[in-house]
Write a protein that holds these residues in place. Structure first.
Motif, PDB file in Angstrom:
ATOM      1  N   TYR A   1     -10.756  15.039   7.897  1.00 12.72           N
ATOM      2  CA  TYR A   1     -10.133  13.840   7.347  1.00 12.72           C
ATOM      3  C   TYR A   1      -8.672  14.153   7.017  1.00 12.72           C
ATOM      4  CZ  TYR A   1     -14.991  12.447   6.503  1.00 12.72           C
ATOM      5  OH  TYR A   1     -16.321  12.143   6.644  1.00 12.72           O
ATOM      6  N   ASN A   2      -7.814  13.160   7.199  1.00 14.95           N
ATOM      7  CA  ASN A   2      -6.404  13.249   6.814  1.00 14.95           C
ATOM      8  C   ASN A   2      -6.080  12.045   5.956  1.00 14.95           C
ATOM      9  OD1 ASN A   2      -5.667  15.573   8.421  1.00 14.95           O
ATOM     10  ND2 ASN A   2      -5.960  14.254  10.189  1.00 14.95           N
ATOM     11  N   GLY A   3      -5.198  12.240   4.986  1.00 16.38           N
ATOM     12  CA  GLY A   3      -4.848  11.114   4.134  1.00 16.38           C
ATOM     13  C   GLY A   3      -3.644  11.381   3.273  1.00 16.38           C
ATOM     14  N   LYS A   4      -3.551  10.571   2.238  1.00 15.04           N
ATOM     15  CA  LYS A   4      -2.456  10.660   1.274  1.00 15.04           C
ATOM     16  C   LYS A   4      -3.030  10.619  -0.129  1.00 15.04           C
ATOM     17  CE  LYS A   4       0.299   7.327   3.657  1.00 15.04           C
ATOM     18  NZ  LYS A   4       1.278   6.254   3.507  1.00 15.04           N
ATOM     19  N   ALA A   5      -2.263  11.192  -1.059  1.00 17.46           N
ATOM     20  CA  ALA A   5      -2.668  11.165  -2.464  1.00 17.46           C
ATOM     21  C   ALA A   5      -1.528  10.587  -3.289  1.00 17.46           C
ATOM     22  CB  ALA A   5      -3.006  12.567  -2.948  1.00 17.46           C
ATOM     23  N   THR A   6      -1.890   9.963  -4.387  1.00 18.07           N
ATOM     24  CA  THR A   6      -0.902   9.425  -5.311  1.00 18.07           C
ATOM     25  C   THR A   6      -1.399   9.629  -6.737  1.00 18.07           C
ATOM     26  OG1 THR A   6       0.423   7.471  -5.887  1.00 18.07           O
ATOM     27  CG2 THR A   6      -1.853   7.067  -5.243  1.00 18.07           C
ATOM     28  N   PHE A   7      -0.468   9.620  -7.672  1.00 16.47           N
ATOM     29  CA  PHE A   7      -0.823   9.708  -9.090  1.00 16.47           C
ATOM     30  C   PHE A   7      -0.316   8.443  -9.751  1.00 16.47           C
ATOM     31  CE2 PHE A   7      -0.721  10.923 -13.487  1.00 16.47           C
ATOM     32  CZ  PHE A   7      -1.815  11.775 -13.624  1.00 16.47           C
ATOM     33  N   LEU A   8      -1.248   7.584 -10.166  1.00 10.67           N
ATOM     34  CA  LEU A   8      -0.920   6.313 -10.809  1.00 10.67           C
ATOM     35  C   LEU A   8      -1.860   6.078 -11.984  1.00 10.67           C
ATOM     36  CD1 LEU A   8      -0.735   4.147  -7.563  1.00 10.67           C
ATOM     37  CD2 LEU A   8       1.223   4.879  -8.916  1.00 10.67           C
TER      38      LEU A   8
ATOM     39  N   ILE B   1       0.841  -1.194   0.000  1.00 13.29           N
ATOM     40  CA  ILE B   1       0.000   0.000   0.000  1.00 13.29           C
ATOM     41  C   ILE B   1       0.879   1.248   0.000  1.00 13.29           C
ATOM     42  CG2 ILE B   1      -1.697   1.344   1.295  1.00 13.29           C
ATOM     43  CD1 ILE B   1      -3.127  -1.048   0.489  1.00 13.29           C
ATOM     44  N   ASN B   2       1.805   1.334   0.931  1.00 16.32           N
ATOM     45  CA  ASN B   2       2.665   2.525   1.021  1.00 16.32           C
ATOM     46  C   ASN B   2       3.583   2.678  -0.184  1.00 16.32           C
ATOM     47  OD1 ASN B   2       1.764   3.853   3.322  1.00 16.32           O
ATOM     48  ND2 ASN B   2       2.875   2.450   4.643  1.00 16.32           N
ATOM     49  N   GLU B   3       3.910   1.579  -0.857  1.00 11.08           N
ATOM     50  CA  GLU B   3       4.748   1.670  -2.056  1.00 11.08           C
ATOM     51  C   GLU B   3       4.052   2.448  -3.170  1.00 11.08           C
ATOM     52  OE1 GLU B   3       6.111  -2.166  -3.351  1.00 11.08           O
ATOM     53  OE2 GLU B   3       7.111  -2.567  -1.457  1.00 11.08           O
ATOM     54  N   GLY B   4       2.740   2.550  -3.104  1.00  9.06           N
ATOM     55  CA  GLY B   4       1.980   3.265  -4.127  1.00  9.06           C
ATOM     56  C   GLY B   4       2.006   4.781  -3.971  1.00  9.06           C
ATOM     57  N   PHE B   5       2.560   5.273  -2.883  1.00  6.73           N
ATOM     58  CA  PHE B   5       2.557   6.710  -2.603  1.00  6.73           C
ATOM     59  C   PHE B   5       3.971   7.269  -2.674  1.00  6.73           C
ATOM     60  CE2 PHE B   5      -1.227   4.990  -0.731  1.00  6.73           C
ATOM     61  CZ  PHE B   5      -2.190   5.931  -1.039  1.00  6.73           C
ATOM     62  N   PRO B   6       4.217   8.359  -3.352  1.00  9.21           N
ATOM     63  CA  PRO B   6       3.294   9.298  -3.988  1.00  9.21           C
ATOM     64  C   PRO B   6       3.031   9.006  -5.462  1.00  9.21           C
ATOM     65  CG  PRO B   6       5.452  10.249  -4.013  1.00  9.21           C
ATOM     66  CD  PRO B   6       5.577   8.893  -3.348  1.00  9.21           C
TER      67      PRO B   6
ATOM     68  N   ASN C   1       7.514  16.093   3.023  1.00  4.79           N
ATOM     69  CA  ASN C   1       8.503  15.016   3.131  1.00  4.79           C
ATOM     70  C   ASN C   1       8.420  14.000   1.990  1.00  4.79           C
ATOM     71  OD1 ASN C   1       9.346  16.139   5.624  1.00  4.79           O
ATOM     72  ND2 ASN C   1       7.701  15.051   6.665  1.00  4.79           N
ATOM     73  N   GLY C   2       8.242  14.485   0.778  1.00  5.37           N
ATOM     74  CA  GLY C   2       8.229  13.604  -0.385  1.00  5.37           C
ATOM     75  C   GLY C   2       6.911  12.904  -0.647  1.00  5.37           C
ATOM     76  N   LEU C   3       5.885  13.188   0.143  1.00  8.89           N
ATOM     77  CA  LEU C   3       4.546  12.626  -0.061  1.00  8.89           C
ATOM     78  C   LEU C   3       3.568  13.764  -0.281  1.00  8.89           C
ATOM     79  CD1 LEU C   3       4.356   9.971   2.802  1.00  8.89           C
ATOM     80  CD2 LEU C   3       4.586   9.516   0.366  1.00  8.89           C
ATOM     81  N   VAL C   4       2.433  13.455  -0.875  1.00  3.67           N
ATOM     82  CA  VAL C   4       1.357  14.431  -0.968  1.00  3.67           C
ATOM     83  C   VAL C   4       0.289  14.007   0.028  1.00  3.67           C
ATOM     84  CG1 VAL C   4      -0.446  15.438  -2.422  1.00  3.67           C
ATOM     85  CG2 VAL C   4       1.864  15.082  -3.339  1.00  3.67           C
TER      86      VAL C   4
ATOM     87  N   ILE D   1       5.055  11.836  -8.525  1.00  8.46           N
ATOM     88  CA  ILE D   1       4.932  13.078  -7.742  1.00  8.46           C
ATOM     89  C   ILE D   1       5.096  14.323  -8.607  1.00  8.46           C
ATOM     90  CG2 ILE D   1       7.336  13.222  -6.979  1.00  8.46           C
ATOM     91  CD1 ILE D   1       6.009  14.084  -4.190  1.00  8.46           C
ATOM     92  N   ARG D   2       5.884  14.236  -9.644  1.00  5.68           N
ATOM     93  CA  ARG D   2       6.068  15.404 -10.519  1.00  5.68           C
ATOM     94  C   ARG D   2       4.724  15.815 -11.135  1.00  5.68           C
ATOM     95  NH1 ARG D   2      10.654  14.680 -14.694  1.00  5.68           N
ATOM     96  NH2 ARG D   2      11.452  13.719 -12.818  1.00  5.68           N
ATOM     97  N   THR D   3       3.969  14.850 -11.616  1.00  7.50           N
ATOM     98  CA  THR D   3       2.649  15.152 -12.186  1.00  7.50           C
ATOM     99  C   THR D   3       1.671  15.565 -11.084  1.00  7.50           C
ATOM    100  OG1 THR D   3       3.015  13.613 -14.001  1.00  7.50           O
ATOM    101  CG2 THR D   3       0.736  14.217 -13.546  1.00  7.50           C
ATOM    102  N   LEU D   4       1.740  14.898  -9.948  1.00  8.95           N
ATOM    103  CA  LEU D   4       0.824  15.180  -8.837  1.00  8.95           C
ATOM    104  C   LEU D   4       0.979  16.611  -8.318  1.00  8.95           C
ATOM    105  CD1 LEU D   4      -1.383  13.923  -7.104  1.00  8.95           C
ATOM    106  CD2 LEU D   4       0.403  13.009  -5.601  1.00  8.95           C
ATOM    107  N   ARG D   5       2.168  17.160  -8.423  1.00 13.28           N
ATOM    108  CA  ARG D   5       2.409  18.539  -7.953  1.00 13.28           C
ATOM    109  C   ARG D   5       1.510  19.557  -8.661  1.00 13.28           C
ATOM    110  NH1 ARG D   5       8.535  17.225  -7.850  1.00 13.28           N
ATOM    111  NH2 ARG D   5       8.820  16.794  -5.621  1.00 13.28           N
TER     112      ARG D   5
END
Length: 188
Positions: A79-86, A13-18, A55-58, A21-25
């Motif tokens: 709510y708190n969470g994380k975002a990824t671009f895949l 699961i954590n390997e999927g984040f971020p 810290n390198g995550l979104v 990141i360049r696109t997610l920015r």
């Protein structure tokens, strides 16, 4: 059994984040968010969300402010969470910041072009007013930029009738189904 033990040490699961990141920015900043909820049939819930890099995550922060005089409800949920671009999609996974951890997942399609201000997608979660029934519904995020008027943004949060003039036509067109069609899928 040996293969399972080897995989247990990896946190897929954590390997999927971020993700990318360049696109997610490109999508960092504040959003006004809208969705149909089975908790309030016939209405659109307007909330707000914030995506920022840490810290390198979104990370994501969302706030839902529900106030309804007739139903005697006044509730603020953070709510708190994380975002990824895949795979050309934005995934946001969030939990409530207090109380029992409940997971919500949002999948959004990137902007169609540079003039587009809306991310469109799907939200899955459970309905707190309908006995924790799982549901999936369309969701749309309107980009507000990196420094909007936060008071104005929060003032817009709440439950609005689907026909409200305070809801942009783009939002209504995406969320409100044609007569007789279902927009929210509820599973019991």
């Amino acid at each position: 059994m040996k293969a399972q033990q080897g995989n247990a040490s990896k946190d897929r699961i954590n390997e999927g984040f971020p993700g990318d990141i360049r696109t997610l920015r490109r999508y960092l900043g504040y959003y006004q968010t809208y969705y149909l909820s089975p908790s309030w049939p016939g209405t659109i819930v307007c909330s707000c969300a914030f995506l920022e890099e840490k810290n390198g995550l979104v990370v994501s922060k969302s706030l839902e402010r529900i106030s309804h005089h007739q139903w005697r409800i006044k509730k603020i949920t953070k709510y708190n969470g994380k975002a990824t671009f895949l795979r050309d999609r934005i995934f946001v996974v969030e939990t409530e910041s207090t109380g029992d951890p409940i997971v919500t997942q949002i999948i959004l399609k990137p902007f169609q072009d540079q003039k587009d201000k809306y991310l469109r997608g799907l939200c899955t979660g459970i309905s707190w007013r309908s006995n924790d029934v799982p549901y999936a519904t369309r969701m749309i995020w309107r980009q507000l930029g990196s420094s909007p008027d936060k008071r104005e943004m929060l003032k817009k949060c709440g439950i609005l009738p689907q026909r409200s003039r305070r809801i942009a036509p783009t939002v209504k067109k995406y969320l409100v189904p044609p007569e007789g069609a279902e927009a929210t899928v509820i599973t019991s």
